[in-house]
Design an enzyme around this catalytic site. Structure first.
Site, PDB file in Angstrom:
ATOM      1  N   LYS A 136       0.833  -1.200   0.000  1.00  0.00           N
ATOM      2  CA  LYS A 136       0.000   0.000   0.000  1.00  0.00           C
ATOM      3  C   LYS A 136       0.871   1.254   0.000  1.00  0.00           C
ATOM      4  O   LYS A 136       2.029   1.238   0.410  1.00  0.00           O
ATOM      5  CB  LYS A 136      -0.895   0.024   1.257  1.00  0.00           C
ATOM      6  CG  LYS A 136      -2.002  -1.013   1.274  1.00  0.00           C
ATOM      7  CD  LYS A 136      -2.803  -0.895   2.564  1.00  0.00           C
ATOM      8  CE  LYS A 136      -3.916  -1.931   2.629  1.00  0.00           C
ATOM      9  NZ  LYS A 136      -5.014  -1.627   1.694  1.00  0.00           N
ATOM     10  N   ARG A 194     -10.851 -10.804   0.880  1.00  0.00           N
ATOM     11  CA  ARG A 194     -11.802 -11.728   0.243  1.00  0.00           C
ATOM     12  C   ARG A 194     -11.284 -13.165   0.263  1.00  0.00           C
ATOM     13  O   ARG A 194     -12.067 -14.103   0.204  1.00  0.00           O
ATOM     14  CB  ARG A 194     -12.125 -11.257  -1.167  1.00  0.00           C
ATOM     15  CG  ARG A 194     -10.984 -11.235  -2.136  1.00  0.00           C
ATOM     16  CD  ARG A 194     -11.253 -10.324  -3.328  1.00  0.00           C
ATOM     17  NE  ARG A 194     -11.188  -8.915  -2.944  1.00  0.00           N
ATOM     18  CZ  ARG A 194     -11.407  -7.899  -3.781  1.00  0.00           C
ATOM     19  NH1 ARG A 194     -11.726  -8.132  -5.039  1.00  0.00           N
ATOM     20  NH2 ARG A 194     -11.327  -6.650  -3.360  1.00  0.00           N
TER      21      ARG A 194
END
Length: 471
Positions: free
Chosen positions: A250, A324
């Site tokens: 990130k 996920r």
């Protein structure tokens, strides 16, 4: 906390609540010590010190305000006045309030006591503080007191764990806390380490965990009621204790906020605490796939193909779409091994939902119309709002892979929160009543108790209200 149906002759601390309409009707009855600029507007407070003590004039706003707005006023009053308030018997004057409005205001008073790190040093937690209110029976006041304390304990636990710095909530630390919670509330506690996860085939979860310096902790908590034929809620909370993004690192600008990537888990935890303290007549099975998303020589790589618990293979295009993956194994494990009437997962999952809704609401996906509508209504009257988004099959093509059954994201600049939901749908094992809540924009944000972004407690009151009224 003591709520008492009583009115003594003398109180040195009084909370006097007014809507704008109530103030307009009664203001002429007060002496000139109350300035003309107090109008009863929402969050308006005038502190009137007099010979007998102190009266707090508290504005509620328009008489049409929603129940949750009474809680909002209570929260802000509690936060802003904590240095002035005294831990003494206190009279509350608000004859126009009904029981639910009173309950919401009291909840707000205690929700507003939270500050990180939490200690019960606010006057409202002092045993000498009593709130006296005549219009409700003592039996009902005792019930409201019990609910308020249970909700406070649940939501404060949610906020506290989300706010903790990364070094204070490593997997072993959080797991030790959960063991203590299980012991305190007589919950069944199960946790699978890395070796056990490998034996079970929890490959998607392990793929995220493999880069961690800490062992896996795929954790199951079970709350069971003695009531026969009770409904069972299956709850999954994304529990990435810190999310670097993995090899798909990130941007560093807001990386410190990634301690908040366990917002789904903390919402579920708070709900579980409330249910246990209130002994709700339901069964709740919770899965918390505890891990961090770290960078190491063992970390998951883009292009890796992994095998999930239900046997489906997944091509990993981006290691920052890790939530996920751990939810996939959690959902399929819960659906395959436990019989549940409802299957609900909460996750701080996508930046897409943040860009779409900001901090106004969470994104909702469901394969059941009744559950969807109930969640939306519950969100509206708890002010933890949800907006329904589609699960149309037209999105299926976006996660088709050339080298596996699925890929974990699309490379197109599309609505990733929808694509993530379609991905998760492959792992619910045809459960007929499933809902996915993407709470990325609402779990961590602007709050009255902190200068920077912090935990909002989103999800606890939503789930509590759903479970209490939908069993």
């Amino acid at each position: 906390m003591k709520l008492i149906n009583k009115k003594n002759k003398n109180y040195t601390q009084v909370f006097h609540l007014f809507t704008e309409e109530e103030w307009a009707k009664t203001s002429k009855n007060f002496n000139k010590n109350i300035p003309v600029f107090f109008t009863g507007k929402k969050h308006e407070v005038f502190v009137n010190a007099h010979e007998e003590g102190i009266t707090y004039f508290i504005g509620l706003g328009k008489s049409t305000l929603e129940n949750f707005e009474f809680q909002q006023v209570g929260v802000k009053f509690s936060q802003n006045q904590k240095e002035k308030l005294q831990a003494i018997p206190t009279l509350m004057l608000a004859d126009f309030l009904n029981e639910k409005q009173f309950e919401e205001f009291v909840k707000g008073l205690f929700m507003g006591t939270y500050n990180y790190p939490f200690e019960k040093n606010h006057p409202f937690w002092n045993t000498k503080f009593e709130l006296h209110f005549e219009n409700i029976s003592q039996k009902r006041l005792d019930h409201i007191s019990q609910k308020t304390e249970a909700l406070s304990n649940g939501q404060i636990a949610c906020q506290e764990w989300l706010n903790k710095p990364a070094n204070l909530k490593k997997p072993d630390i959080f797991s030790a806390y959960l063991k203590n919670i299980a012991k305190k509330y007589d919950l069944k506690y199960t946790s699978f380490n890395r070796k056990k996860c490998e034996e079970l085939g929890l490959g998607a979860y392990l793929a995220v965990n493999q880069g961690s310096a800490y062992d896996a902790a795929f954790t199951i908590l079970e709350y069971k009621t003695t009531v026969k034929n009770a409904k069972t809620f299956g709850l999954v909370g994304k529990c990435v204790l810190f999310d670097t993004g993995g090899v798909s690192l990130k941007n560093s600008a807001n990386l410190h906020y990634m301690k908040s990537d366990m917002g789904g888990a903390t919402a579920v935890l708070g709900t579980l605490i409330y249910a246990a303290e209130m002994k709700l007549p339901v069964n709740i099975t919770v899965i918390l796939p505890i891990t961090d998303n770290a960078i190491s020589e063992k970390a998951l790589l883009p292009s890796d193909v992994i095998t999930a618990y239900n046997g489906k293979t997944i091509e990993v295009l981006d290691t920052d779409a890790e939530g996920r993956l751990i939810l996939a194994d959690s959902l399929s494990y819960l659906a395959k091994n436990y019989k549940t009437d409802f299957l609900i997962d909460l996750a701080t999952l996508t930046g897409s939902s943040v860009r779409m809704f900001g901090d106004t609401c969470a994104a909702l996906f469901s394969n059941d119309e009744e559950l969807k509508n109930t969640l939306i209504k519950t969100g509206d009257h708890t002010n933890q709002r949800l907006w329904n988004l589609p699960l149309w099959d037209v999105w299926k093509d976006e996660i088709q892979s050339d080298v596996a059954d699925l890929k974990n994201m699309s490379l197109k600049p599309l609505g990733d929160c929808i694509i993530a939901a379609k991905f998760l749908e492959h792992f619910i094992e045809n459960h007929p009543k499933w809902a996915h809540l993407d709470i990325a924009g609402v779990a961590f944000g602007s709050v009255g108790y902190a200068k920077e972004k912090a935990a909002t407690g989103f999800g606890v009151q939503l789930l509590v209200d759903l479970i209490e009224n939908y069993h």
